[in-house]
Design a protein around this motif. Structure first.
Motif: not given
Ligand code: 9MR
Length: 756
Positions: A512-526
């Motif tokens: 699945d690799y389900s993930d309901d919070n992309a906030g950490d990925e957003a922080y990493w991208a920024a």
């Protein structure tokens, strides 16, 4: 069931609750006077139930009626350790006969059970003997539910006992291990050198370090630790750090037992770095593995190039039909993509952007460390590091390997003009699971793209931004493509927040690799976009993130594919020269204090683990969680130069390389006993003699407190947390291999090969 205890508990005159029921009789006995032969005991009875001593038993007179939990007797004040197995024993009679429910449960709402057993009690006493595993640390109680009967009755109990138990799993899975558990791959001459000895001796034991000729080169006394809840047995620690000797074939002896042989001062991390990187080459999809660059044992045809019986990955459409609707509602697409290439995620043939992005970033981070430390002198930045086809092409091997994945990730981006353009598909995999063994080129199942996700898109943006930075001087065109794609993805993710990968219980042919919070990925991208472009807007965006100032590292695992903020923080700490001074100090301090906390965890652990299991025991892929924690320690070493952090990483590897309760190295080809049946569809020697075993440098997932697969369910019941592992190809829950597990292995090996 929520069980309410009456507010007022009546104690019979004969029963006096003692202040500390843990002041028990026998060694390790948690029930005070369970034989009811002394002057006091710890049992209470609820309203309506009366208790009295009767001939060395405790007898409870229980009125008829009510629910089972309306008539109770029990004992409070139990302190249990999650993951630890306990043995509960008592003798029980009931006149007239009837059921009695015996529970060990939380002493308070919601009264969650560690153990729950209903016994048909008879006038003649019968014995209850139950082993259970504690599930949490909250204060607990032993409880008898006596109510719900048509007639009044008398229930008598005797010989009540609760002790910590070494569970069956420990015994069966550790019998091959020596009682003296060492890092079988070897210690550093000037590094910490500790071993763990299974022994319940209360006093220190003598130990000797013996060289290959049988000469005693060092000796000392062990430190008794007592019962280790993770291992399920009592242990001692032997510290022979002062023995600054060098060579092969050392052994440690203690308490009449002898360890496996191990080297000192000949650490194998240079070799491990090569093996762990070359492992990725063998994971490649869409390219034949040839003897020209790989060990001939691993030769195989290219997978998923659209050649029969493969259906992918050169022309793949989006998932549709009932499964797509149930997972993704109205989402559909009418384009098809060439998503060939990249790495297979693990032992399956799926390719998942979230694990791909973090894994490729961790490979690149080892390269970036090699540039930042040692001025590029490390082999890690060389063009002759790995066993890969691009060896000698004037591009550092790590970047060649990284590019194989980055090119695939670029293909996963939704094309211009399509709905959700710029977003990145979460994953591509078969529409149904295949069996084992199955070579990649033999996979006959249709492949499908899954809906883009915000997390995958940000993750891709981060990895691509990082690639743009590192390829800038090597291949400007490629760096430009990466940079543009990262910016496009970043903008698309901002425009499409909350497009989360759902959970489907893995029923559709891939993880699945389900993930309901992309906030950490957003922080990493920024973060990566800031490090690559230097633009203040990205820094402001990172600083607006809730992850900016929060504690992002946990002892259960500093970061993983679903929680990438820890990795972003390390990146900022390592490469944030452009940060304002106050921010830089804060970022550095957060890494250093997390590393300090991890050293505290390690210092308390008799196996030297940089890891503290959670309430459910060890996590899926626990070995990689420890390695991620070691990357935090490594970062602290790079930031401070303090030798303690380097020592902590060195010692952290002990557990992975054999200083664990199974006496097993979790890295294929390293140590005297190592995992060699990792779950994989093509390294399937255990199922087919004609197929190779996993290559050297393959990390096994490791103990997993949640018994997921049938092998674990059958063979590991009752396992002590550290023993919930089995080297069986069908145990995908404990013994899989995965890109996001080998990536930190590579990064830590590279650090240890270089750091002095
Ligand atoms: O390790 C992964 C775990 O964190 C996830 O919760 C789980 C479900 O998405 O997937 C695990 O990863 C497996 C994936 O589903 C399929 N490929 C093999 C992965 C490692 O076991």
């Amino acid at each position: 069931m929520a069980l309410r205890l009456p507010a007022c508990l009546l104690f019979s005159t004969a029963i006096v609750a003692i202040a500390s029921p843990l002041l028990a009789a026998g060694p390790g006995e948690m029930v005070a006077d369970g034989g009811f032969s002394e002057g006091s005991d710890a049992f209470w009875a609820s309203d309506g139930v009366t208790a009295r001593r009767d001939d060395g038993r405790l007898c409870l007179t229980v009125p008829a009626g009510g629910e089972p939990w309306d008539r109770l007797a029990g004992m409070n004040g139990l302190r249990l350790t999650p993951g630890q197995s306990y043995r509960l024993g008592l003798s029980l009679s009931s006149r007239p006969a009837g059921p009695v429910t015996v529970r060990v449960q939380r002493d308070g709402e919601p009264y969650s059970a560690h153990a729950d057993e209903t016994i048909e009690a008879k006038p003649v006493a019968s014995t209850v003997d139950k082993t259970f595993r504690a599930v949490e640390r909250q204060p607990a109680q032993l409880l008898l539910q006596l109510g719900g009967q048509d007639l009044d009755r008398t229930v008598c109990i005797d010989d009540v006992s609760l002790t910590a138990a070494a569970p069956a799993g420990t015994v069966t899975t550790s019998t091959t291990a020596s009682a003296v558990l060492v890092n079988q791959s070897g210690y550093f001459r000037d590094g910490p050198k500790r071993a763990t000895i299974v022994s319940d001796a209360a006093e220190p034991l003598d130990f000797q370090l013996v060289d290959a000729d049988g000469a005693v080169v060092a000796e000392g006394r062990t430190r008794p630790v007592g019962l280790d809840p993770n291992a399920g047995v009592a242990v001692h620690v032997a510290d022979f750090s002062d023995a600054e000797v060098r060579g092969e074939g050392f052994r440690l002896t203690a308490g009449g037992a002898t360890s496996e042989t191990f080297p000192i001062g000949l650490a194998t991390y240079g070799r491990l770095r090569v093996d762990a990187l070359s492992w990725f080459t063998l994971q490649r999809s869409g390219i034949a593995i040839e003897p020209g660059f790989a060990d001939p044992a691993y030769q195989r045809a290219a997978g998923h190039l659209g050649l029969s019986p493969n259906e992918g990955d050169t022309d793949v459409g989006c998932l549709d039909g009932a499964v797509a609707r149930s997972l993704y509602g109205d989402w559909r697409c009418d384009y098809r993509l060439d998503v060939s290439g990249g790495w297979y995620d693990a032992g399956d043939h799926g390719k998942y952007v979230v694990t791909g992005a973090l894994s490729v970033a961790q490979l690149m981070s080892a390269y970036e460390r090699g540039i930042a430390h040692g001025g590029g002198a490390s082999p890690v930045v060389s063009d002759t590091l790995g066993r890969l086809p691009e060896n000698g092409n004037s591009v550092p091997d790590i970047l060649d390997e990284a590019r194989w994945e980055l090119e695939f990730l670029l293909k996963m981006q939704v094309p211009d003009g399509a709905p959700l353009a710029g977003m990145v598909h979460h994953k591509v995999h078969d529409t149904a699971w295949t069996g084992l063994p199955m070579l990649p080129a033999d996979d006959p199942k249709p492949r499908a793209l899954h809906r883009p996700s915000t997390a995958a898109t940000y993750g891709f943006a981060a990895a691509a931004a990082m690639g743009a930075r590192l390829f800038a001087d090597i291949d400007a065109d490629f760096a430009g493509r990466l940079r543009q794609a990262a910016l496009t993805a970043h903008a698309a993710a901002i425009a499409n927040p909350g497009l989360n990968a759902p959970s489907s219980d893995g029923m559709q042919g891939g993880g699945d690799y389900s993930d309901d919070n992309a906030g950490d990925e957003a922080y990493w991208a920024a973060t990566e976009l800031f490090l690559t472009t230097g633009e203040a807007g990205f820094l402001e965006e990172a600083k607006r993130s809730p992850f900016w100032g929060s504690a992002v590292f946990a002892p259960q695992g500093a970061y993983d594919w679903a929680n990438v903020a820890g990795f972003a923080r390390l990146q900022l700490a390592a490469h944030g020269e452009q940060l304002p001074a106050a921010d830089r100090r804060a970022v550095t301090a957060s890494v250093v204090s997390a590393a300090r906390a991890m050293i505290e965890v390690q210092d308390l652990d008799p196996f030297g683990q940089v890891y503290r299991p959670g309430a459910d025991g060890y996590s899926w892929g626990s070995n990689h969680a420890m390695l991620q924690n070691m990357t935090v320690l490594a970062a602290a070493y790079d930031l401070t130069g303090q030798a303690g952090y380097l020592a902590a990483v060195r010692e952290g590897m002990d557990y992975i390389l054999g200083r664990n309760i199974l006496g097993l190295s979790y890295i294929t080809g390293y140590g005297a006993h190592y995992s060699q049946n990792q779950h994989s569809r093509w390294y399937a020697r255990q199922l087919d003699d004609d197929l190779p075993p996993p290559p050297p440098g393959t990390l096994a997932g490791g103990p997993n407190g949640t018994l997921l697969d049938d092998v674990a369910k059958e063979k590991l019941q009752g396992c002590a947390p550290q023993a919930c592992y089995i080297d069986d190809i069908m145990s995908w829950g404990t013994n899989e291999m995965a890109i996001n597990w080998n990536a930190p292995l590579f990064a830590v090996a590279s650090f240890l090969a270089d750091a002095r």
